[in-house]
Design an enzyme around this catalytic site. Structure first.
Site, PDB file in Angstrom:
ATOM      1  N   LEU A 146       2.921  -8.554   0.367  1.00 56.62           N
ATOM      2  CA  LEU A 146       2.099  -7.655  -0.443  1.00 56.62           C
ATOM      3  C   LEU A 146       1.522  -6.612   0.500  1.00 56.62           C
ATOM      4  CD1 LEU A 146       0.023 -10.067  -2.752  1.00 56.62           C
ATOM      5  CD2 LEU A 146       2.091  -8.798  -3.346  1.00 56.62           C
ATOM      6  N   ASP A 147       1.462  -5.360   0.039  1.00 58.38           N
ATOM      7  CA  ASP A 147       0.833  -4.316   0.842  1.00 58.38           C
ATOM      8  C   ASP A 147      -0.600  -4.719   1.181  1.00 58.38           C
ATOM      9  OD1 ASP A 147       3.109  -2.787   0.672  1.00 58.38           O
ATOM     10  OD2 ASP A 147       2.379  -1.583  -1.004  1.00 58.38           O
ATOM     11  N   LYS A 148      -1.116  -4.190   2.274  1.00 57.50           N
ATOM     12  CA  LYS A 148      -2.466  -4.522   2.724  1.00 57.50           C
ATOM     13  C   LYS A 148      -3.500  -4.347   1.616  1.00 57.50           C
ATOM     14  CE  LYS A 148      -5.994  -3.207   6.112  1.00 57.50           C
ATOM     15  NZ  LYS A 148      -6.348  -2.309   7.243  1.00 57.50           N
TER      16      LYS A 148
END
Length: 301
Positions: free
Chosen positions: A142-144
C-alpha cells in the site's frame, strides 16, 4: 553504580516508566529500579521484549544507557505488541500469514531515506521476538499515505504461492476513495495500460505498451465538491487507482502528484477497505475489513 529511584511513574495501562539520571547498563539499572523482583525475573522481562529504551524495544543486557533517556517496562506481551507496532495493528496471524491494518503515513517497505519506520521492519522485529529465525515477506504493498488492510507472508514459499496465484486466490480487493468534484456516473470501468516516467510517475496509454490495468468504480455519495467512490481492482498496478481516477477528471483528495488541488483531510483520500482471499495453505476463504475514515464520509455528504 547507584541509580536514583525517584524518577519513576506508572502509566494508566500499567507501563512502568523510569528516567535515567546517570550513564550505565540496562540490566543493572533495571535490577536496581525493580529490586522487588529476582534477577531471573528481570532478565526474563528483558528477553521477552517488554523493555523499551526511549522509542524502541531493547533486549541487550549490557545496552548502554545515557542520562535523560526513558526506560519503560511494559505490563505484558499484549502491551508489548500494542506499544511496539506503531501506525498499524495486527488483524490476523497464523503460521503462514500476517494481516494488518495500516495507518496513513506508514511506509509498507523501506525506501532510500527511511529504513526502520516501516510495516515490514516492525513486523520483522515482532516475529523475531519469539524466534530469531522467523521472517516476514512482502506480498503486496500500500502506498505510504494509503490506509487499510494489507497482508504479509511468513515464509518464502507462502509468499511465492500468493504472488504466483494472486488472481486466483484473491477474491476481493475493495478500496474507498474521496475524490475531487461531483461524480456524475453512478458506476463504471476504467481500462488502460500503465507506464512509468523517469520521475517515477505512472501514466495511462492506450496502445498496450505497458501493464494492463482495470479498475471498477461505484459512487457511494457526493456533493458539489467531493465524491466518495468504492473501487474494485482486477489488476494491482503501482498507483493504479490514483492514475485512473485522475484520468476521469476526479483526482483523489490530497494527491497533488496526480492533479489534486485540495487537501481537505490532511492525507491522501484512499483506504483499503476489504481484502478477501483463499488462505494459501488451508484454502479457507478469509475476509478482512477496515473501517473507512469518518473524514471521507463527512466531506462527501
Amino acid at each position: 553504580m547507584s541509580y536514583n529511584k525517584r524518577n519513576t511513574k506508572k502509566s494508566s495501562n500499567g507501563t512502568i516508566i523510569f528516567k535515567v539520571n546517570e550513564p550505565g547498563e540496562l540490566l543493572p539499572f533495571l535490577l536496581q529500579q525493580m529490586d522487588n523482583r529476582s534477577r531471573n525475573s528481570v532478565k526474563s522481562i528483558l528477553t521477552r521484549g517488554q523493555v523499551k529504551v526511549d522509542d524502541h524495544i531493547e533486549t541487550k543486557h549490557n545496552y548502554p544507557l545515557q542520562r535523560g533517556q526513558v526506560v519503560s517496562v511494559l505490563k505484558n506481551k499484549v502491551a508489548v505488541k500494542a506499544s511496539t507496532l506503531i501506525g498499524m495493528k495486527i488483524l490476523f496471524e497464523d503460521n503462514s500469514i500476517i494481516v494488518i491494518e495500516k495507518d496513513a503515513g506508514l511506509l509498507s517497505i523501506a525506501t532510500e531515506t527511511e529504513k526502520k519506520n516501516t510495516a515490514l521492519h516492525q513486523l520483522m522485529d515482532y516475529v523475531k521476538r519469539s524466534d530469531p529465525r522467523n521472517r516476514v515477506f512482502v506480498v503486496h504493498r500500500l502506498d505510504k499515505e494509503t490506509s487499510g488492510v494489507m497482508m504479509f507472508a511468513k515464509s518464502e514459499k507462502v509468499k511465492r504461492k500468493l504472488q504466483d496465484n494472486w488472481r486466483e486466490l484473491v477474491q476481493e480487493r475493495t478500496y474507498v476513495a474521496l475524490v475531487e468534484g461531483e461524480l456524475t456516473k453512478p458506476e463504471g470501468t476504467i481500462k488502460s495500460w500503465l507506464k512509468e516516467s523517469k520521475t517515477h510517475k505512472m501514466y495511462s496509454v492506450q496502445d498496450r505498451d505497458g501493464q494492463l490495468a482495470i479498475t471498477h468504480f461505484r459512487k457511494v455519495q457526493s456533493n458539489k465538491q467531493f465524491s466518495l467512490v468504492e473501487v474494485n481492482l482486477d489488476t494491482g498496478r503501482k498507483n493504479q487507482i490514483r492514475v485512473h481516477l485522475s484520468d476521469i477528471g476526479h483526482p483523489i483528495v490530497g494527491d497533488k502528484k496526480y492533479g489534486a488541488k485540495t487537501n481537505e483531510i490532511g492525507r491522501l483520500g484512499l483506504h483499503a477497505k476489504i481484502l478477501s482471499f483463499k488462505h494459501p495453505v488451508t484454502e479457507q476463504l478469509m475476509l478482512f475489513r477496515s473501517d473507512v475514515p469518518k473524514s471521507f464520509f463527512a466531506k462527501s455528504r
